[in-house]
Design an enzyme around this catalytic site. Structure first.
Site, short mmCIF file in Angstrom:
data_model
loop_
_atom_site.label_atom_id
_atom_site.label_comp_id
_atom_site.label_asym_id
_atom_site.label_seq_id
_atom_site.Cartn_x
_atom_site.Cartn_y
_atom_site.Cartn_z
N GLY A 64 47.09 48.88 37.81
CA GLY A 64 46.45 49.29 39.05
C GLY A 64 47.28 50.25 39.88
O GLY A 64 46.75 50.97 40.71
N THR A 87 43.57 50.01 35.34
CA THR A 87 42.50 49.83 34.37
C THR A 87 41.79 51.15 34.09
O THR A 87 41.40 51.86 35.01
CB THR A 87 41.48 48.78 34.87
OG1 THR A 87 42.11 47.52 34.99
CG2 THR A 87 40.29 48.65 33.94
N ASN A 112 42.38 44.88 48.17
CA ASN A 112 41.75 46.08 47.63
C ASN A 112 40.38 45.76 47.08
O ASN A 112 40.12 44.67 46.58
CB ASN A 112 42.66 46.74 46.58
CG ASN A 112 42.37 46.26 45.18
OD1 ASN A 112 41.45 46.73 44.50
ND2 ASN A 112 43.15 45.29 44.72
N PHE A 116 37.75 49.91 40.11
CA PHE A 116 38.05 50.66 38.87
C PHE A 116 37.84 52.16 39.02
O PHE A 116 37.19 52.81 38.19
CB PHE A 116 37.20 50.16 37.70
CG PHE A 116 37.58 48.81 37.15
CD1 PHE A 116 38.77 48.18 37.51
CD2 PHE A 116 36.75 48.15 36.25
CE1 PHE A 116 39.11 46.94 36.99
CE2 PHE A 116 37.08 46.90 35.72
CZ PHE A 116 38.26 46.31 36.10
N ASN A 141 45.69 48.90 30.20
CA ASN A 141 44.76 47.87 30.64
C ASN A 141 43.34 48.47 30.61
O ASN A 141 43.12 49.55 31.18
CB ASN A 141 45.19 47.46 32.06
CG ASN A 141 44.29 46.45 32.72
OD1 ASN A 141 43.10 46.65 32.81
ND2 ASN A 141 44.89 45.38 33.23
N ASN A 172 41.01 43.35 30.69
CA ASN A 172 40.93 42.87 32.08
C ASN A 172 39.51 42.45 32.41
O ASN A 172 38.63 43.29 32.58
CB ASN A 172 41.40 44.00 33.01
CG ASN A 172 41.22 43.63 34.48
OD1 ASN A 172 41.14 42.45 34.82
ND2 ASN A 172 41.17 44.63 35.34
N SER A 175 38.92 41.44 37.48
CA SER A 175 38.85 42.16 38.75
C SER A 175 37.68 41.59 39.55
O SER A 175 36.58 41.44 39.02
CB SER A 175 38.62 43.65 38.52
OG SER A 175 38.22 44.24 39.74
N ASN A 177 36.24 43.17 41.87
CA ASN A 177 35.56 44.30 42.52
C ASN A 177 34.51 45.00 41.66
O ASN A 177 34.02 46.06 42.03
CB ASN A 177 36.61 45.31 42.99
CG ASN A 177 37.58 44.67 43.97
OD1 ASN A 177 37.17 43.95 44.87
ND2 ASN A 177 38.88 44.89 43.76
N THR A 178 34.20 44.44 40.50
CA THR A 178 33.08 44.94 39.70
C THR A 178 32.15 43.74 39.55
O THR A 178 32.53 42.74 38.92
CB THR A 178 33.57 45.46 38.32
OG1 THR A 178 34.41 46.60 38.54
CG2 THR A 178 32.41 45.87 37.42
N LYS A 217 43.78 39.29 30.70
CA LYS A 217 44.21 39.07 32.09
C LYS A 217 43.16 38.27 32.85
O LYS A 217 41.99 38.67 32.91
CB LYS A 217 44.46 40.41 32.78
CG LYS A 217 45.01 40.26 34.19
CD LYS A 217 45.56 41.57 34.70
CE LYS A 217 46.04 41.48 36.14
NZ LYS A 217 46.59 42.74 36.61
N SER A 245 48.33 36.37 37.21
CA SER A 245 46.92 36.54 37.34
C SER A 245 46.60 37.86 38.05
O SER A 245 47.49 38.54 38.55
CB SER A 245 46.35 35.40 38.21
OG SER A 245 46.74 35.61 39.56
N ASN A 246 45.30 38.08 38.17
CA ASN A 246 44.80 39.19 38.97
C ASN A 246 44.79 38.78 40.45
O ASN A 246 45.33 37.74 40.80
CB ASN A 246 43.38 39.54 38.48
CG ASN A 246 43.11 41.04 38.57
OD1 ASN A 246 43.35 41.64 39.62
ND2 ASN A 246 42.62 41.62 37.51
C1 LIG Z 1 45.63 48.31 44.92
C2 LIG Z 1 45.59 47.43 43.71
C3 LIG Z 1 44.90 47.86 42.58
C4 LIG Z 1 44.85 47.05 41.44
N1 LIG Z 1 44.19 47.48 40.35
C5 LIG Z 1 44.20 46.73 39.21
C6 LIG Z 1 43.58 47.20 38.04
O1 LIG Z 1 43.04 48.30 37.98
N2 LIG Z 1 43.58 46.39 36.96
C7 LIG Z 1 44.18 45.16 36.95
O2 LIG Z 1 44.17 44.47 35.94
N3 LIG Z 1 44.81 44.70 38.06
C8 LIG Z 1 44.83 45.46 39.17
N4 LIG Z 1 45.48 45.00 40.29
C9 LIG Z 1 46.10 43.65 40.27
C10 LIG Z 1 47.60 43.70 39.98
O3 LIG Z 1 47.85 44.19 38.69
C11 LIG Z 1 48.21 42.28 40.11
O4 LIG Z 1 47.61 41.44 39.14
C12 LIG Z 1 48.00 41.66 41.48
O5 LIG Z 1 48.13 42.64 42.49
C13 LIG Z 1 48.98 40.53 41.77
O6 LIG Z 1 50.31 40.99 41.77
P1 LIG Z 1 51.13 41.34 43.12
O7 LIG Z 1 50.98 40.16 44.03
O8 LIG Z 1 52.53 41.58 42.65
O9 LIG Z 1 50.50 42.55 43.67
C14 LIG Z 1 45.52 45.79 41.44
C15 LIG Z 1 46.22 45.38 42.57
C16 LIG Z 1 46.27 46.18 43.70
C17 LIG Z 1 47.04 45.71 44.90
#
Ligand SMILES: Cc1cc2nc3c(=O)[nH]c(=O)nc-3n(C[C@H](O)[C@H](O)[C@H](O)COP(=O)(O)O)c2cc1C
Length: 364
Positions: A64, A87, A112, A116, A141, A172, A175, A177-178, A217, A245-246
């Site tokens: 991400g 992703t 957020n 995607f 991813n 993945n 998420s 958000n989808t 994931k 986790s996500n």
């Molecule tokens: C702005 C943003 C965008 C993200 N986009 C994705 C993504 O596209 N695909 C995905 O698997 N996780 C995405 N994540 C999740 C992160 O990979 C991670 O799993 C999550 O933020 C928890 O870790 P952290 O607390 O260190 O941020 C995103 C997180 C953030 C903050």
């Protein structure tokens, strides 16, 4: 010292900007090759082998941050042992309307609902191909387009597109958000998804020396029953690892007024929830399955705690936003110092030592 000061000043300047603009600038800076932080000396005690890959250290950039594989080399130079791009979806996608990324400064958290946004697999594959000879572990991813008629087919397409050039692939399905994506975590859907992506993986295996490792994931918002269904399925179908986790839909621990924004919460308030789910998963899958712990890591100590709760590898995202470009090097150095002080030849020796402590805590 000077770099740390500059890092702090740069961070303060970036905080004045809209979070997405700040993120864009950070990617540009990483892409430009300007050294943003000193590369740490990496202790050989941090070497970790997962899925046949040799990681120089267990700390990765989470998915991400570099969705479009624009700056994996800049990120590796910060000290990360690996970088997960994406992703990526088959078709390019604009994502949700802005604003869609929020900084909860008091909570050291982000929300957020990007949805995607990405350049699509053709463009990302080209970028990845161009930097392939630089080496380093760069995973991809993969996800599904919002309006896809057959979402599982999108994952198969992702596997075929990247199976020969990614160090590993992450499916993945977590998420928030989808709309509807997380239902792929339900047992029947998951069984079909895994069978089809593994079949696609085996097809592309002919183009590389060994099949590309495939990780799944998952979300931190799953019931105990859902967790045990997932564990049974990944063991049955021989997935190479789970990323736990996500982001979460829960707002527990978030006090900022921005906490009411819709989307996935990450950062420090996610640490507890994601670590509990990680430990529960370690109990369910047993000692052999690789687990990658993500959520709320922001220091050497929180990184170590993820490992004690069951993680072989760890990833960060939000921690970097608040801790700056020097954070990966600092964490890697702290892990090395710890391993040396404790006389550990590998961090594997402390993995799982706090599984019971975390797994027995309640999720609410
Ligand atoms: C702005 C943003 C965008 C993200 N986009 C994705 C993504 O596209 N695909 C995905 O698997 N996780 C995405 N994540 C999740 C992160 O990979 C991670 O799993 C999550 O933020 C928890 O870790 P952290 O607390 O260190 O941020 C995103 C997180 C953030 C903050």
């Amino acid at each position: 010292m000077m770099r740390m000061l500059l890092d702090r000043l740069a961070r303060r300047a970036l905080y004045q900007l809209d979070p997405e603009r700040a993120h864009r600038l950070a990617i540009q800076a990483l892409k430009s090759g300007v050294p943003l932080a000193e590369r740490p000396e990496v202790s050989r005690r941090l070497k970790t082998i997962v899925g046949g890959m040799v990681f120089p250290n267990p700390l990765g950039m989470a998915a991400g941050f570099d969705k479009n594989a624009e700056a994996p080399d800049g990120l590796l130079k910060l000290g990360f042992g690996f970088v997960e791009c994406g992703t990526v979806t088959p078709q390019p996608q604009a994502g949700n309307p802005r604003p869609r990324l929020f900084r909860l400064e008091e909570d050291k958290a982000l929300i957020n609902r990007l949805g995607f946004n990405n350049d699509g697999l053709v463009t990302v594959r080209e970028r990845l191909k161009k930097r392939l000879s630089n080496g380093g572990i760069v995973g991809i991813n993969i996800g599904a387009n919002k309006d896809s008629a057959d979402r599982i087919a999108d994952y198969e397409t992702g596997v075929r597109a990247f199976g020969d050039i990614a160090s590993y692939l992450t499916v993945n399905i977590s998420s928030p958000n989808t709309a509807g994506l997380r239902t792929l975590q339900d047992r029947d859907n998951l069984a079909e998804l895994l069978a089809r992506v593994l079949a696609a993986r085996d097809e592309v295996a002919k183009r590389r020396r060994s099949p590309v490792p495939l990780f799944l994931k998952i979300a931190p918002d799953l019931t105990d029953e859902a967790l045990s269904d997932i564990a049974a399925e990944v063991l049955d179908q021989r997935i190479d690892g789970l990323i736990v986790s996500n982001t979460t839909l829960s707002r527990r621990g978030a006090t900022s007024r921005k906490a009411q924004e819709t989307g996935g919460l990450s950062g420090q308030p996610l640490f507890e929830r994601s670590t509990i789910v990680l430990a529960k998963m370690r109990r369910l899958v047993g000692p052999a399955m690789p687990l990658i712990g993500v959520g709320g890591i922001h220091s050497g100590e929180t990184a170590l705690e993820k490992i004690r709760a069951g993680a072989d590898l760890i990833q960060i995202y939000s921690g970097m936003i608040f801790g700056g470009a020097c954070l990966p090097a600092r964490i890697v150095t702290e892990l090395g110092t710890y391993a040396q002080r404790e006389g550990l030849s590998s961090l594997r020796q402390i993995r799982d030592t706090h599984v019971d402590h975390w797994a027995e805590r309640q999720l609410d």
